[in-house]
Design an enzyme around this catalytic site. Structure first.
Site, PDB file in Angstrom:
ATOM      1  N   HIS A   1      37.448  42.429  47.677  1.00 35.30           N
ATOM      2  CA  HIS A   1      38.004  41.746  48.854  1.00 35.30           C
ATOM      3  C   HIS A   1      37.303  42.226  50.133  1.00 35.30           C
ATOM      4  O   HIS A   1      36.958  41.433  51.004  1.00 35.30           O
ATOM      5  CB  HIS A   1      39.501  42.062  49.012  1.00 35.30           C
ATOM      6  CG  HIS A   1      40.377  41.571  47.902  1.00 35.30           C
ATOM      7  ND1 HIS A   1      41.276  42.383  47.244  1.00 35.30           N
ATOM      8  CD2 HIS A   1      40.526  40.342  47.353  1.00 35.30           C
ATOM      9  CE1 HIS A   1      41.939  41.671  46.350  1.00 35.30           C
ATOM     10  NE2 HIS A   1      41.508  40.431  46.382  1.00 35.30           N
TER      11      HIS A   1
ATOM     12  N   LYS B   1      55.610  35.710  42.956  1.00 31.85           N
ATOM     13  CA  LYS B   1      54.601  36.439  42.178  1.00 31.85           C
ATOM     14  C   LYS B   1      55.015  37.894  41.936  1.00 31.85           C
ATOM     15  O   LYS B   1      54.296  38.641  41.287  1.00 31.85           O
ATOM     16  CB  LYS B   1      53.266  36.420  42.938  1.00 31.85           C
ATOM     17  CG  LYS B   1      52.227  35.461  42.369  1.00 31.85           C
ATOM     18  CD  LYS B   1      50.871  35.730  42.987  1.00 31.85           C
ATOM     19  CE  LYS B   1      49.741  35.089  42.225  1.00 31.85           C
ATOM     20  NZ  LYS B   1      48.426  35.405  42.815  1.00 31.85           N
TER      21      LYS B   1
ATOM     22  N   ARG C   1      34.362  34.971  41.745  1.00 33.06           N
ATOM     23  CA  ARG C   1      33.808  36.007  40.866  1.00 33.06           C
ATOM     24  C   ARG C   1      33.065  35.399  39.684  1.00 33.06           C
ATOM     25  O   ARG C   1      31.985  35.814  39.332  1.00 33.06           O
ATOM     26  CB  ARG C   1      34.931  36.903  40.320  1.00 33.06           C
ATOM     27  CG  ARG C   1      35.392  37.928  41.291  1.00 33.06           C
ATOM     28  CD  ARG C   1      36.715  38.479  40.887  1.00 33.06           C
ATOM     29  NE  ARG C   1      37.752  37.458  41.020  1.00 33.06           N
ATOM     30  CZ  ARG C   1      39.040  37.699  40.969  1.00 33.06           C
ATOM     31  NH1 ARG C   1      39.461  38.917  40.739  1.00 33.06           N
ATOM     32  NH2 ARG C   1      39.914  36.737  41.127  1.00 33.06           N
TER      33      ARG C   1
ATOM     34  N   SER D   1      42.771  42.960  41.630  1.00 32.69           N
ATOM     35  CA  SER D   1      43.906  43.827  41.975  1.00 32.69           C
ATOM     36  C   SER D   1      44.681  44.204  40.714  1.00 32.69           C
ATOM     37  O   SER D   1      45.165  45.337  40.591  1.00 32.69           O
ATOM     38  CB  SER D   1      44.854  43.104  42.935  1.00 32.69           C
ATOM     39  OG  SER D   1      44.176  42.759  44.114  1.00 32.69           O
TER      40      SER D   1
HETATM   41  P1  ADP Z   1      45.074  35.151  45.100  1.00 28.64           P
HETATM   42  O1  ADP Z   1      46.438  35.497  44.595  1.00 28.64           O
HETATM   43  O2  ADP Z   1      45.052  34.193  46.229  1.00 28.64           O
HETATM   44  O3  ADP Z   1      44.046  34.817  44.044  1.00 28.64           O
HETATM   45  P2  ADP Z   1      43.686  37.641  45.378  1.00 28.64           P
HETATM   46  O4  ADP Z   1      44.106  38.774  46.238  1.00 28.64           O
HETATM   47  O5  ADP Z   1      43.648  37.859  43.916  1.00 28.64           O
HETATM   48  O6  ADP Z   1      44.643  36.490  45.797  1.00 28.64           O
HETATM   49  O7  ADP Z   1      42.275  37.105  45.849  1.00 28.64           O
HETATM   50  C1  ADP Z   1      42.031  36.620  47.128  1.00 28.64           C
HETATM   51  C2  ADP Z   1      40.649  35.990  47.168  1.00 28.64           C
HETATM   52  O8  ADP Z   1      39.670  36.993  46.941  1.00 28.64           O
HETATM   53  C3  ADP Z   1      40.398  34.932  46.089  1.00 28.64           C
HETATM   54  O9  ADP Z   1      39.544  33.948  46.640  1.00 28.64           O
HETATM   55  C4  ADP Z   1      39.675  35.700  45.002  1.00 28.64           C
HETATM   56  O10 ADP Z   1      38.857  34.855  44.212  1.00 28.64           O
HETATM   57  C5  ADP Z   1      38.853  36.647  45.843  1.00 28.64           C
HETATM   58  N1  ADP Z   1      38.500  37.873  45.124  1.00 28.64           N
HETATM   59  C6  ADP Z   1      39.320  38.690  44.432  1.00 28.64           C
HETATM   60  N2  ADP Z   1      38.631  39.715  43.896  1.00 28.64           N
HETATM   61  C7  ADP Z   1      37.333  39.528  44.232  1.00 28.64           C
HETATM   62  C8  ADP Z   1      36.096  40.212  43.947  1.00 28.64           C
HETATM   63  N3  ADP Z   1      36.073  41.294  43.172  1.00 28.64           N
HETATM   64  N4  ADP Z   1      34.952  39.714  44.470  1.00 28.64           N
HETATM   65  C9  ADP Z   1      34.984  38.585  45.222  1.00 28.64           C
HETATM   66  N5  ADP Z   1      36.093  37.886  45.511  1.00 28.64           N
HETATM   67  C10 ADP Z   1      37.246  38.341  45.030  1.00 28.64           C
END
Ligand code: ADP
Length: 171
Positions: free
Chosen positions: A26, A50, A99, A137
């Site tokens: 992130h 969630k 990803r 996460s």
């Molecule tokens: P959500 O519940 O909206 O998916 P996340 O916190 O899991 O929330 O992810 C927020 C954003 O960050 C999403 O667009 C996700 O694809 C991106 N993201 C999560 N992990 C990574 C990573 N390791 N590299 C790049 N983008 C990521």
């Protein structure tokens, strides 16, 4: 240029997500996209359905502490429709990270839905830094729960908080 004109000409982006907790993946997206806008708002989705491990306030505080070096980044929590939050913040672009192809189908559906609801707001996708392509996460929470090392996944200043919370999730 008046202050009002400056505010309306500002290019504002929104990077929404659960960030439960924020990871290096992130943070990489935040650092890269912050260079594309006058202001980048990191929007922490409350989303009680969630059942997040961290409260929205805790997630906001963690993100603030790891983005304090980025002057144009603000962190807020929101509930409800992302496009409504984006309009409220006068943002014209939604930023999402990709990803792998597994992210793509859902992300495309969300982007198209948001564009149908609000055509003046566009979604852009940044591809992950390859070093963090595997990182999520939920992986961090799982490793921490079993007392594995998480310092390679998340910034040092939030490691103790995440360790404590994952080991005693009710606190
Ligand atoms: P959500 O519940 O909206 O998916 P996340 O916190 O899991 O929330 O992810 C927020 C954003 O960050 C999403 O667009 C996700 O694809 C991106 N993201 C999560 N992990 C990574 C990573 N390791 N590299 C790049 N983008 C990521």
């Amino acid at each position: 240029m008046t202050k009002e004109e400056k505010v309306t000409s500002e290019k504002v982006g929104i990077y929404p997500g659960s960030f439960d907790p924020i990871t290096f993946g992130h943070l990489d997206i935040i650092e890269r996209s912050s260079k594309m806008f006058d202001r980048l708002i990191v929007g922490v989705l409350c989303n009680k359905a969630k059942k997040p491990l961290f409260s929205a306030e805790e997630r906001v505080r963690m993100i603030q502490s790891v983005t304090s070096h980025l002057d144009n980044v603000e962190v807020c929590s929101f509930d409800g429709l992302l496009v409504d939050f984006a309009k409220l913040e006068k943002a014209s672009v939604i930023v999402r990270g990709l990803r792998a192809v597994t992210d793509f189908e859902y992300e495309l559906q969300m982007a198209q839905t948001n564009r149908t609801m609000c055509p003046e707001i566009d979604t852009i996708f940044l591809t992950t830094n390859l070093s963090y392509a595997y990182l999520s996460s939920s992986i961090v929470r799982e490793v921490a729960q079993y007392e594995g090392k998480i310092s390679q996944f998340i910034p040092a200043q939030i490691v103790p908080l995440v360790e404590e919370k994952c080991r005693c999730p009710k606190d």
